[in-house]
Design a protein around this motif. Structure first.
Motif, short mmCIF file in Angstrom:
data_model
loop_
_atom_site.label_atom_id
_atom_site.label_comp_id
_atom_site.label_asym_id
_atom_site.label_seq_id
_atom_site.Cartn_x
_atom_site.Cartn_y
_atom_site.Cartn_z
N ALA A 41 -15.83 24.11 -0.23
CA ALA A 41 -14.28 23.61 0.01
C ALA A 41 -13.61 23.64 -1.21
N LEU A 42 -12.42 24.79 -1.03
CA LEU A 42 -11.50 24.42 -2.32
C LEU A 42 -10.16 24.25 -2.29
N GLU A 43 -9.82 22.58 -2.80
CA GLU A 43 -8.24 22.34 -3.10
C GLU A 43 -7.53 23.12 -3.17
N ILE A 44 -5.81 22.88 -2.62
CA ILE A 44 -4.81 23.39 -2.81
C ILE A 44 -3.39 22.71 -4.11
N PRO A 45 -4.54 22.49 -6.05
CA PRO A 45 -3.57 22.24 -6.91
C PRO A 45 -2.13 21.92 -5.84
N ALA A 46 -1.13 23.02 -5.83
CA ALA A 46 0.21 22.81 -5.90
C ALA A 46 0.66 22.60 -3.96
N ASP A 47 -0.31 22.60 -3.03
CA ASP A 47 0.04 21.61 -1.57
C ASP A 47 -1.02 21.00 -1.62
N PRO A 48 -0.75 19.44 -2.44
CA PRO A 48 -1.67 18.44 -1.74
C PRO A 48 -1.69 18.12 -0.43
N GLY A 49 -3.26 18.11 -0.35
CA GLY A 49 -4.12 17.18 1.02
C GLY A 49 -4.71 18.94 1.60
N LEU A 50 -3.94 19.87 1.08
CA LEU A 50 -4.85 21.48 1.90
C LEU A 50 -6.39 21.11 1.02
N THR A 51 -6.80 21.62 2.10
CA THR A 51 -7.48 22.63 0.93
C THR A 51 -8.49 23.85 1.87
N ILE A 52 -8.16 25.12 1.16
CA ILE A 52 -9.15 26.39 1.72
C ILE A 52 -11.09 26.39 1.95
N VAL A 53 -11.38 26.03 3.35
CA VAL A 53 -12.57 26.39 3.52
C VAL A 53 -13.34 27.29 3.55
N THR A 54 -14.60 28.22 2.86
CA THR A 54 -14.48 28.70 3.06
C THR A 54 -16.05 29.28 3.38
N TYR A 55 -17.09 29.99 3.88
CA TYR A 55 -18.33 30.12 4.44
C TYR A 55 -18.88 31.61 4.28
#
Length: 306
Positions: A249-263
């Motif tokens: 789970a990679l939080e996006i610092p420029a977009d607080p509250g959004l996270t990229i989840v990768t599998y």
């Protein structure tokens, strides 16, 4: 969340953490005899935190005005809180001392910048999606759409993973470790609820799930908290069978509250061939997280989901 509700959450959180610890686990002598409480007594927590019983009792009742970071740290040590639980307690204490502000971040961020979409598109060897703190899926790449096609098969826009876990019977087949997924989903929502106590959208989602799922209600009452960061997740996909995938789970610092989840999966892993077959099932590239059949490249409808 009204101040009284925050105080009640503090009470229940501290009570539940106290109840799970035995004197032996806390390093206290066991003098035998029958104990009338499960876990530690208030007096034992106070002793471990080096504060008076009266002061600890006040804190456990949610009266945390003016409490210092040093006291909170001592209390966290006494209750053997992990990093996530420490942050949760600190968030509850902050919430108890603040009033509602119109500018409070509500965790329901929904705007996906073009560059973030480009990152998703570039991940051709991993399933990836963007979610917000409410567990709404806002954008996917091809592999994520193939992997999560049942979760995305909904009239809710955007699709919500907590609703899928607790309200869709297909989730119990899809997640081979459903109990852990359910625990972590609730723990993630509870963490967000403490961070944004006046978040009415999240409160509505929690009320909906509590009303329609006794299992969600039971997990919610446990007051456990989680951060979804990295590990391995076990799926049973309707098209390719079992998949054990590594997630991050990679939080996006420029977009607080959004996270990229990768599998992703190692090329030598036992389920790598199944993951390759999943890539063959991947639909044409699309930027939307809506139901199957949404035109490729269309924007995500900004529909309320609760």
């Amino acid at each position: 969340m009204p101040t009284d509700a925050v105080r009640e959450d503090i009470r229940r959180f501290l009570t539940s953490r106290r109840a799970r610890l035995t004197p032996q686990q806390a390093g206290l002598p066991d003098f035998g005899g029958r104990r009338r409480v499960s876990g530690l007594r208030r007096s034992e927590v106070a002793q471990l935190a080096a504060i008076s019983v009266e002061y600890y009792t006040r804190l456990e009742r949610g009266n945390v005005g003016g409490v210092s970071e040093e006291i909170l740290d001592s209390l966290a040590n006494a209750l053997r809180l992990d990093d996530v639980e420490r942050a949760h307690l600190a968030a509850l204490v902050r919430a108890a001392g603040t009033s509602h502000r119109a500018g409070d971040r509500d965790g329901k961020a929904s705007h996906i910048r073009p560059s973030v979409r480009q990152v998703l598109d570039a991940m051709t060897g991993a399933a990836a999606f963007v979610r917000n703190a409410h567990l709404d899926v806002l954008a996917t790449n091809r592999l994520a759409r193939a992997l999560y096609r049942e979760a995305l098969d909904t009239t809710d826009l955007p699709p919500n993973l907590a609703r899928f876990v607790f309200l869709d019977p297909r989730a119990r087949r899809f997640y081979r470790d459903w109990e852990r997924i359910a625990h972590d989903a609730v723990g993630s929502l509870r963490t967000e609820a403490a961070r944004t106590p006046h978040n009415t959208d999240l409160a509505d989602l929690i009320d909906e799930l509590t009303a329609h799922s006794t299992e969600f209600a039971a997990h919610w009452d446990a007051h456990d908290v989680e951060y979804y960061r990295s590990g391995q997740q076990h799926f049973h996909h309707p098209d390719v069978g079992d998949l054990d995938l590594d997630y991050d789970a990679l939080e996006i610092p420029a977009d607080p509250g959004l996270t990229i989840v990768t599998y992703s999966i190692a090329a030598t892993a036992p389920h790598a061939p199944a993951f390759m077959r999943l890539r063959e099932h991947a639909a044409p590239l699309t930027h939307t997280a809506g139901p199957p059949g949404t035109p490729p490249g269309s924007s995500r409808p900004d529909a309320p989901t609760g």
